[in-house]
Design a protein around this motif. Structure first.
Motif, PDB file in Angstrom:
ATOM      1  N   ARG A   1       0.917  -0.982  -0.054  1.00  0.00           N
ATOM      2  CA  ARG A   1       0.049  -0.051  -0.124  1.00  0.00           C
ATOM      3  C   ARG A   1       1.002   1.125  -0.020  1.00  0.00           C
ATOM      4  N   SER A   2       0.830   2.005  -1.058  1.00  0.00           N
ATOM      5  CA  SER A   2       1.544   3.154  -1.216  1.00  0.00           C
ATOM      6  C   SER A   2       1.306   4.422  -0.361  1.00  0.00           C
ATOM      7  N   LEU A   3       2.013   5.392  -0.341  1.00  0.00           N
ATOM      8  CA  LEU A   3       1.874   6.696   0.234  1.00  0.00           C
ATOM      9  C   LEU A   3       0.505   7.079  -0.214  1.00  0.00           C
ATOM     10  N   PHE A   4       0.346   7.045  -1.780  1.00  0.00           N
ATOM     11  CA  PHE A   4      -0.756   7.578  -2.171  1.00  0.00           C
ATOM     12  C   PHE A   4      -1.922   6.953  -2.192  1.00  0.00           C
ATOM     13  N   GLY A   5      -1.986   5.874  -1.573  1.00  0.00           N
ATOM     14  CA  GLY A   5      -3.193   4.883  -1.490  1.00  0.00           C
ATOM     15  C   GLY A   5      -3.336   3.697  -2.398  1.00  0.00           C
ATOM     16  N   ALA A   6      -2.441   3.828  -3.352  1.00  0.00           N
ATOM     17  CA  ALA A   6      -2.542   2.601  -4.329  1.00  0.00           C
ATOM     18  C   ALA A   6      -2.156   1.454  -3.781  1.00  0.00           C
ATOM     19  N   GLU A   7      -2.737   0.633  -4.287  1.00  0.00           N
ATOM     20  CA  GLU A   7      -2.491  -1.026  -3.946  1.00  0.00           C
ATOM     21  C   GLU A   7      -1.870  -1.554  -5.337  1.00  0.00           C
ATOM     22  N   VAL A   8      -0.405  -1.994  -4.701  1.00  0.00           N
ATOM     23  CA  VAL A   8       0.619  -2.421  -5.683  1.00  0.00           C
ATOM     24  C   VAL A   8       0.767  -3.921  -5.318  1.00  0.00           C
ATOM     25  N   ARG A   9       0.321  -4.949  -6.629  1.00  0.00           N
ATOM     26  CA  ARG A   9       0.396  -6.135  -6.239  1.00  0.00           C
ATOM     27  C   ARG A   9       1.622  -6.570  -6.800  1.00  0.00           C
ATOM     28  N   PHE A  10       2.455  -7.679  -6.148  1.00  0.00           N
ATOM     29  CA  PHE A  10       3.799  -7.814  -6.537  1.00  0.00           C
ATOM     30  C   PHE A  10       3.949  -9.431  -6.201  1.00  0.00           C
ATOM     31  N   VAL A  11       4.819 -10.098  -7.071  1.00  0.00           N
ATOM     32  CA  VAL A  11       5.446 -11.439  -7.012  1.00  0.00           C
ATOM     33  C   VAL A  11       7.010 -11.312  -7.147  1.00  0.00           C
ATOM     34  N   VAL A  12       7.812 -12.159  -6.103  1.00  0.00           N
ATOM     35  CA  VAL A  12       9.064 -12.148  -6.176  1.00  0.00           C
ATOM     36  C   VAL A  12       9.607 -13.260  -7.234  1.00  0.00           C
ATOM     37  N   LEU A  13      10.415 -12.836  -8.182  1.00  0.00           N
ATOM     38  CA  LEU A  13      10.786 -13.406  -9.160  1.00  0.00           C
ATOM     39  C   LEU A  13      12.083 -14.291  -8.674  1.00  0.00           C
ATOM     40  N   ASP A  14      12.964 -13.615  -8.154  1.00  0.00           N
ATOM     41  CA  ASP A  14      14.171 -14.513  -8.022  1.00  0.00           C
ATOM     42  C   ASP A  14      15.035 -13.880  -6.987  1.00  0.00           C
ATOM     43  N   VAL A  15      15.640 -14.741  -5.846  1.00  0.00           N
ATOM     44  CA  VAL A  15      16.176 -14.294  -4.770  1.00  0.00           C
ATOM     45  C   VAL A  15      17.443 -14.935  -4.799  1.00  0.00           C
ATOM     46  N   ASP A  16      18.736 -14.155  -4.847  1.00  0.00           N
ATOM     47  CA  ASP A  16      19.946 -14.883  -4.825  1.00  0.00           C
ATOM     48  C   ASP A  16      20.698 -14.241  -3.267  1.00  0.00           C
ATOM     49  N   ALA A  17      20.641 -14.870  -2.223  1.00  0.00           N
ATOM     50  CA  ALA A  17      21.226 -14.211  -0.920  1.00  0.00           C
ATOM     51  C   ALA A  17      22.385 -13.947  -0.784  1.00  0.00           C
ATOM     52  N   ARG A  18      23.167 -15.165  -1.603  1.00  0.00           N
ATOM     53  CA  ARG A  18      24.604 -14.959  -1.565  1.00  0.00           C
ATOM     54  C   ARG A  18      25.283 -13.893  -2.626  1.00  0.00           C
ATOM     55  N   ALA A  19      24.542 -13.748  -3.488  1.00  0.00           N
ATOM     56  CA  ALA A  19      24.825 -12.505  -4.447  1.00  0.00           C
ATOM     57  C   ALA A  19      24.214 -11.028  -3.897  1.00  0.00           C
ATOM     58  N   LEU A  20      23.466 -11.084  -2.947  1.00  0.00           N
ATOM     59  CA  LEU A  20      22.772  -9.775  -2.670  1.00  0.00           C
ATOM     60  C   LEU A  20      21.927  -9.309  -3.610  1.00  0.00           C
ATOM     61  N   SER A  21      21.106 -10.128  -4.360  1.00  0.00           N
ATOM     62  CA  SER A  21      20.244  -9.636  -5.587  1.00  0.00           C
ATOM     63  C   SER A  21      19.092 -10.330  -5.387  1.00  0.00           C
ATOM     64  N   TRP A  22      17.838  -9.555  -5.753  1.00  0.00           N
ATOM     65  CA  TRP A  22      16.456 -10.066  -5.978  1.00  0.00           C
ATOM     66  C   TRP A  22      15.978  -9.416  -6.924  1.00  0.00           C
ATOM     67  N   SER A  23      14.572 -10.073  -7.610  1.00  0.00           N
ATOM     68  CA  SER A  23      13.818  -9.156  -8.473  1.00  0.00           C
ATOM     69  C   SER A  23      12.367  -9.500  -8.122  1.00  0.00           C
TER      70      SER A  23
END
Length: 128
Positions: free
Chosen positions: A53-75
């Motif tokens: 939920r954003s500052l402006f009231g918008a509801e933004v749906r999301f899905v995490v695509l990829d996580v690489d904790a060793r490389a400290l990256s995600w999308s």
């Protein structure tokens, strides 16, 4: 089309910055445009989803695509109505200490360029 890029450098360690990323309940601590997060996982993992939920009231749906904790990256993919973006996040250890945080923003050109400003502010807060 080239993605927009936002970056910020700060004194926080990459490990601490990663902890701020990895737990969706912490996103509103460093991202001023985020007011609340409802996620189906306590930590980011591929396939996790939810709503920001954003500052402006918008509801933004999301899905995490990829996580690489060793490389400290995600999308993740975010969507508001018909508008969708993919954001790729990276944390880099700075020589001498601290972190360079970076996000590549993929989507329609005007939106990616406009989102660079709040993304840069959020990254600055992430690493400070």
């Amino acid at each position: 089309m080239r993605p927009a890029r936002a970056r910020a450098r700060g004194p926080v360690s990459p490990e601490e910055a990663w902890q701020r990323y990895a737990r969706p309940e912490r996103w509103c601590e460093w991202s001023p445009q985020v007011r609340e997060v409802d996620a189906d996982s306590d930590v980011i993992v591929a396939g996790a989803s939810g709503t920001v939920r954003s500052l402006f009231g918008a509801e933004v749906r999301f899905v995490v695509l990829d996580v690489d904790a060793r490389a400290l990256s995600w999308s993740w993919r975010v969507r508001v109505g018909p508008l969708g973006l993919v954001l790729e996040h990276f944390l880099h250890r700075e020589p001498g200490g601290g972190t360079l945080a970076e996000v590549l923003i993929h989507g329609p050109w005007p939106v990616t360029r406009l989102y660079r400003v709040p993304a840069t502010v959020a990254l600055h807060r992430l690493v400070h």
